[in-house]
Motif scaffolding. Structure first.
Motif, PDB file in Angstrom:
ATOM      1  N   VAL A   1       0.875  -1.170   0.000  1.00 31.42           N
ATOM      2  CA  VAL A   1       0.000   0.000   0.000  1.00 31.42           C
ATOM      3  C   VAL A   1       0.914   1.223   0.000  1.00 31.42           C
ATOM      4  O   VAL A   1       1.706   1.408   0.916  1.00 31.42           O
TER       5      VAL A   1
ATOM      6  N   PHE B   1      -5.408   0.930  -8.485  1.00 36.23           N
ATOM      7  CA  PHE B   1      -6.322   0.538  -7.417  1.00 36.23           C
ATOM      8  C   PHE B   1      -6.156   1.523  -6.264  1.00 36.23           C
ATOM      9  O   PHE B   1      -5.292   1.348  -5.404  1.00 36.23           O
ATOM     10  N   TYR B   2      -6.965   2.578  -6.296  1.00 36.90           N
ATOM     11  CA  TYR B   2      -6.886   3.564  -5.224  1.00 36.90           C
ATOM     12  C   TYR B   2      -7.684   3.084  -4.023  1.00 36.90           C
ATOM     13  O   TYR B   2      -8.691   2.377  -4.150  1.00 36.90           O
ATOM     14  N   LEU B   3      -7.215   3.495  -2.839  1.00 35.67           N
ATOM     15  CA  LEU B   3      -7.850   3.084  -1.586  1.00 35.67           C
ATOM     16  C   LEU B   3      -8.352   4.317  -0.866  1.00 35.67           C
ATOM     17  O   LEU B   3      -7.764   5.392  -0.980  1.00 35.67           O
ATOM     18  N   SER B   4      -9.400   4.138  -0.120  1.00 29.42           N
ATOM     19  CA  SER B   4      -9.829   5.231   0.739  1.00 29.42           C
ATOM     20  C   SER B   4      -9.445   4.872   2.167  1.00 29.42           C
ATOM     21  O   SER B   4      -9.852   3.839   2.684  1.00 29.42           O
ATOM     22  N   VAL B   5      -8.601   5.691   2.751  1.00 33.32           N
ATOM     23  CA  VAL B   5      -8.161   5.455   4.115  1.00 33.32           C
ATOM     24  C   VAL B   5      -8.621   6.642   4.950  1.00 33.32           C
ATOM     25  O   VAL B   5      -8.254   7.789   4.679  1.00 33.32           O
TER      26      VAL B   5
ATOM     27  N   HIS C   1      -6.209   9.248   6.426  1.00 37.44           N
ATOM     28  CA  HIS C   1      -5.177   9.767   5.546  1.00 37.44           C
ATOM     29  C   HIS C   1      -5.817  10.646   4.496  1.00 37.44           C
ATOM     30  O   HIS C   1      -6.695  10.221   3.753  1.00 37.44           O
TER      31      HIS C   1
ATOM     32  N   LEU D   1      -4.228   6.738  -1.060  1.00 32.99           N
ATOM     33  CA  LEU D   1      -3.203   5.704  -1.158  1.00 32.99           C
ATOM     34  C   LEU D   1      -3.642   4.741  -2.250  1.00 32.99           C
ATOM     35  O   LEU D   1      -4.774   4.776  -2.703  1.00 32.99           O
TER      36      LEU D   1
ATOM     37  N   LEU E   1      -2.723   0.600  -4.126  1.00 35.17           N
ATOM     38  CA  LEU E   1      -1.903  -0.600  -4.212  1.00 35.17           C
ATOM     39  C   LEU E   1      -0.814  -0.307  -5.239  1.00 35.17           C
ATOM     40  O   LEU E   1      -1.117   0.144  -6.344  1.00 35.17           O
TER      41      LEU E   1
END
Lengths: 695, 345
Positions: free
Chosen positions: B141, B166-170, B173, B177, B179
């Motif tokens: 990540v 592949f965007y992530l929602s954190v 943050h 972020l 992958l």
């Protein structure tokens, strides 16, 4: 980019096709295929995203001319400019997206079929002929890389062109006769009433050229790459035009293409120009001036290229030497090479034309011994045990669907991270444990007819940290896990886990199992403690706790029988024994050598003691009590047997047979000595567990 | 009268059992067996008989327990004797001289296997380690800086498109972020922490939204090498890759560079190696872009370096003759068992 050889030959004399493609391949235009189309040949070349200049036949011809050292013939276009009134008005509202827009008006054209040569060339490169005016816009785009668009002027409301952002939700009926809903990230060409084209992507159906068209507005403009790409991607509406605008056509070609297309239209469709070119905005064209130090070539490539040869190559590519000093010179990049703006870019240009075959392949680097990292060694040791135990290594997806994530994780309680788009359909959760994936893989392997489904995997899980806000630390923890599944009960799982633990150097300590206050360890040990986890069957699972001197205790593994519902979901026969071990953080083990113990050649004495204890007394408590005596002669403590008999032992009691092996390193033990030692241990057991000798 | 303690009685019985076990196990003929019988089971002075007498010396309360233990040991010794008798008196010929069917299967020992992709990664890492490259790993990540900016991929670059990552929602943050789409991220992390000279191989899983087919999978593995030292040129790159290819394929293998484009190397090349008279694609490579060196605080005028990347699935597919790379992720034991890992032996 598909190139018609017949067309290409208009600009440069071509070498034989195989030689041509080989030479282009070695200069950066990868050869995908050559196909014969009628009397022509279609050569498919892969153009990297930094080379939009090669998205037209002239650009490819320029490369051929440089490589084959032949002259390049670019058609000159002379168009008499009229001084008449502007027939339409052009206004740019979205200057950040469209720096420059030009329009020409042609009146009295006759829409009809294109001549055969034009139809053939378009057919070679895979484009179906529509009519003479549309074909010409396509032809000129494929010639110089600048996309064009022709509108039916009569159908433009208000005789005006406005380049503006689309309004959110604004409808657009495209030339493919599909309706699209636009967003305000997109840019449109609009007339007085509505969008007539999606800027740089596709024209609208309402103003397309038809057989009835007599007056044409010819667009040649600059559009910024990002909005074009966004529009094309969002609407899944990529076109040869958007493909080129995303990469940035030659600014100098904007005007050339307009003149070229207008000339061809007058010639092939008749009619006349009405008014001058109508322009809005400012053409964005700032070619770089680049410093080149000639010795830099040798420093980067490892082979010298004479300065004169460097100069020849750059000039052939269209670079213009501004000045030439002893140690450096300055070069003006051609307008079509916006990818070149630094010294290293010039080095690459010279190198690729000169040929990388000139770079030597026998220049050694100095020897430098390295060894595998502690982490690599740790992973290999752990994997080795699984392989020796007959397990096959699996690789399952890091991102899983919700059904594999509802079981929670031994490694954190935070919700799983979600990725967009999903990795594969339905799989958008970054997994927090490998075990459900392995259960699924086991099921799949067995269902496919494999003789077994004993699998292990070494991979990461992804755990959101609760406390990482604002910290420099990553907000996601990625434990490196080794997980394994096999048919069997808790003890099968624990046996495998214990074998891995032994291999990496973590002995099991009964004191570590019982509680933190009991541990007086000088080395790292592990204890197995009862655990509650939704992944596992209740009461048939343990956590493995690492106890190290001067470190807080922490969980490094879980071991047990997978939960019934989890097994049911994958059609697995219960029990399924599973382990999951966290390997990161154990690297210190790979760096410590264990001390050897001398072996005693003296005979051992084996004694069994038969203790009756309360059902609640764990085996570890018995072992811990025996070890607490600190008897140096005690070599091993092993479980002999456990049995229960409410009538003979009493309710809630169990009988444990403990097998002891005693051996001295100094002298043969006598029976009396052994008796005394064992008696002390029994006393310790009685004191610690309330257990009594059965007899 | 002094009673014999139960403990001593039990201990002696246990010793007796161990002794009988050993003697009976060592008896290979009838004579030895007979003397063992006399010693332990003899009606007059056999050791069991002697031990039985001890039973009488136990305190009354201990007698039931002592008796049970005695009986258990006696049964055990009897059984051991019976087994030894059967063994010794069995016609020796049956075992020793009758030819057995040597084609019958042996006792099966199941062999586990390391995954073919792991085998490939290990092989590559082993060869690179001989050239002085150490294996490094980093997070999967990643943030925008390590996955893009430090690699000279600016915000408007197509590689950053949401549909290509592949965007992530954190929650915790602000900055999105994702992958990681390449293991070059690890190279940036190492360069940020260490100064040249540097020779590393970063490897691991990477993620790109591709529709899975015979040659694509949205999750795959990369091995990327990086060398940064003063005075490094493309000739070093070519020589190292040639050494690698020669070791990997065996023999003296030539490599070929074709110009290519990657944001983080300049010049950039595709690398082909000559295999069975054909050029086959090996991966991408190039000189580390000066912008990347600057991003990690190196001076591109004093150090230079090269980087290369190999697609593990592609190499493994070719090496093992696997036509569909999705097979690597099906986890069918029948597939996995075929990879015997001779290359690592």
């Amino acid at each position: 980019m598909i190139v018609s050889l017949d067309w290409l030959a208009e600009y440069v004399d071509l070498p034989p096709v195989d030689e041509l493609t080989e030479r282009l391949l070695l200069a950066g235009l990868n050869h995908e295929s050559t196909e014969t189309v009628g009397v022509d040949k279609a050569v498919d070349l892969e153009v990297t995203s930094n080379r939009p200049d090669c998205l037209g036949h002239v650009g490819v011809a320029r490369e051929v001319a440089v490589l084959a050292n032949r002259p390049l013939r670019i058609p000159t276009v002379e168009l008499p400019e009229s001084n008449a009134e502007q027939a339409v008005s052009v206004e740019i509202e979205a200057g950040d997206i469209c720096p420059y827009y030009s329009a020409r008006v042609l009146r009295g054209v006759t829409i009809g079929p294109s001549p055969d040569w034009l139809v053939r060339r378009l057919a070679t490169v895979g484009i179906t002929s529509v009519n003479n005016v549309v074909d010409i816009t396509n032809y000129v785009m494929l010639e110089c890389g600048q996309p064009l668009h022709a509108f039916d002027l009569a159908r433009l409301a208000g005789r005006q062109i406005v380049v503006r952002r689309a309004r959110a939700g604004e409808p657009f009926f495209a030339i493919n006769h599909k309706q699209y809903e636009l967003t305000d990230e997109m840019c449109v060409i609009a007339d007085e009433q509505r969008p007539v084209a999606l800027a740089g992507v596709m024209g609208g159906a309402n103003t397309e050229i038809t057989a009835a068209t007599t007056d044409v507005l010819l667009e040649s403009a600059q559009f910024a790459p990002l909005p074009v790409r966004t529009a094309a991607r969002r609407l899944v509406l990529g076109s040869p035009s958007s493909y080129r605008f995303e990469r940035g056509p030659d600014p100098a070609a904007v005007g050339w293409a307009s003149r070229r297309a207008a000339t061809m239209m007058l010639e092939l469709a008749g009619g006349h120009l009405d008014g001058p070119v109508i322009e809005a905005g400012q053409l964005a064209c700032r070619p770089a001036t680049i410093r080149l130090r000639p010795e830099r070539l040798g420093e980067v490539l490892g082979v010298e290229i004479p300065r004169q040869r460097q100069r020849e190559i750059l000039q052939a590519l269209g670079f213009v030497e501004q000045d030439a000093g002893e140690h450096e010179s300055h070069w003006l990049a051609p307008t079509w090479r916006r990818d070149c703006w630094r010294e290293i870019d010039l080095v690459e240009e010279i190198a690729r034309i000169e040929g990388y075959d000139r770079v030597p392949e026998n220049v050694p680097i100095a020897a430098r011994p390295v060894q595998r990292s502690a982490r690599e060694r740790l992973v290999r040791m752990a994997a080795e045990v699984c392989v020796a135990a007959g397990f096959c290594e699996a690789m399952t997806r890091s991102v899983v669907g919700e059904p594999l994530e509802i079981w929670g994780s031994p490694w954190g309680t935070a919700a799983s991270l979600v990725c967009r788009p999903p990795l594969v359909r339905g799989a958008d959760r970054l997994r927090r444990t490998l075990l459900p994936s392995l259960a699924e893989a086991r099921s799949g392997s067995l269902a496919a007819g494999a003789t077994h489904g004993d699998l292990f995997e070494v991979a990461r899980a992804y755990i959101q940290r609760a406390d990482a806000a604002g910290a420099s630390e990553s907000p996601v923890d990625e434990p490196l896990l080794l997980a394994a599944v096999t048919g069997g009960d808790f003890f099968r799982a624990k046996g495998l886990a214990a074998a891995v633990m032994r291999r990496i150097g973590l002995p099991e300590s009964p004191a570590a199992a019982l509680g933190d206050d009991l541990i007086r360890t000088t080395q790292a040990v592990v204890g197995y403690r009862p655990l509650k986890s939704e992944l596992f069957a209740a009461g048939r699972v343990a956590e493995i706790v690492l106890c190290r001197p001067d470190c807080p205790n922490r969980r490094i593994g879980v071991v047990g029988e997978l939960a019934g519902p989890l097994c049911d979901e994958h059609g697995l026969a219960v029990p399924v024994a599973a382990i999951e071990l966290r390997l990161d953080g154990l690297e210190f083990l790979a760096n410590t050598d264990q001390e050897r113990l001398p072996l005693s050649g003296l005979p051992a004495i084996d004694r069994d003691i038969n203790l009756v204890v309360d059902e609640s007394v764990p085996w570890a408590a018995v072992v811990a009590a025996i070890e607490s005596v600190g008897c140096r002669e005690l070599e091993t403590v092993r479980l002999g047997d456990i049995w229960r008999d409410a009538e003979r032992l009493g309710p809630e009691k169990k009988s444990i047979v403990v097998s002891l092996r005693l051996r001295s390193h100094e002298a043969t033990l006598s029976a009396d000595q052994a008796n005394t030692l064992v008696a002390n241990m029994v006393t310790a057991c009685t004191n610690a567990t309330g257990g009594v000798l059965r007899g | 009268m002094t009673h014999l303690s139960l403990e001593t009685f039990v201990a002696e019985l246990n010793e007796l059992r161990v002794g009988a076990e050993r003697m009976l196990a060592e008896a290979t003929d009838a004579a030895a067996l007979e003397s063992a019988r006399v010693a332990f089971l003899g009606a007059k002075s056999g050791r069991l008989k002697t031990a039985q007498r001890g039973l009488g010396q136990l305190a009354k309360a201990d007698k039931p327990a002592g008796g049970r233990h005695f009986n258990a040991v006696k049964q055990e010794v009897d059984a051991l004797f019976a087994a030894a008798h059967e063994r010794v008196s069995a016609p020796i010929d049956a075992h020793r001289t009758t030819a057995i069917d040597v084609t019958l299967p042996g006792d099966s020992i199941r062999l586990g296997r390391v995954h073919p992709l792991t085998q490939t990664i290990r092989r590559v890492a082993a060869i690179m380690s001989h050239l002085g490259f150490e294996v490094v790993e980093g997070p999967e990540v990643e943030d925008q800086w390590h996955n893009f900016e430090a690699l000279a991929i600016p915000a408007e670059h197509p590689a950053r498109d949401p549909l290509d990552n592949f965007y992530l929602s954190v929650a915790s943050h602000a900055e999105p972020l994702l992958l990681r789409s390449q293991t070059s991220t690890v190279q940036i992390r190492v360069m940020e922490e260490r100064d040249p000279p540097l020779r590393i191989v970063s490897l691991g899983r990477v993620y790109r939204p591709d529709t899975a087919d015979a040659t694509h999978y949205p999750m795959f593995h990369q091995v990327e090498g990086l060398l940064v030292e003063p005075g490094i040129t493309m000739a070093h790159l070519k020589s190292v890759l040639r050494s690698f290819a020669s070791s990997f394929l065996g023999g003296d293998v030539h490599v070929r560079f074709r110009p290519s484009f990657f944001p983080f190397t300049e010049p950039s090349v595709e690398v082909d190696m000559e295999w069975n008279g054909r050029w086959i694609e090996m991966g991408g490579a190039g000189m580390v872009d000066p912008a990347v060196l600057e991003a990690v605080g190196y001076d591109p005028e004093t150090v230079s370096g090269f980087a290369f990347g190999l697609g593990v699935e592609r190499i493994a597919a070719r090496r093992f003759g696997v036509a569909d790379i999705r097979d690597f992720y099906r986890n069918d034991v029948r597939f996995l068992e075929q990879f015997s890992d001779r290359g690592q032996a």
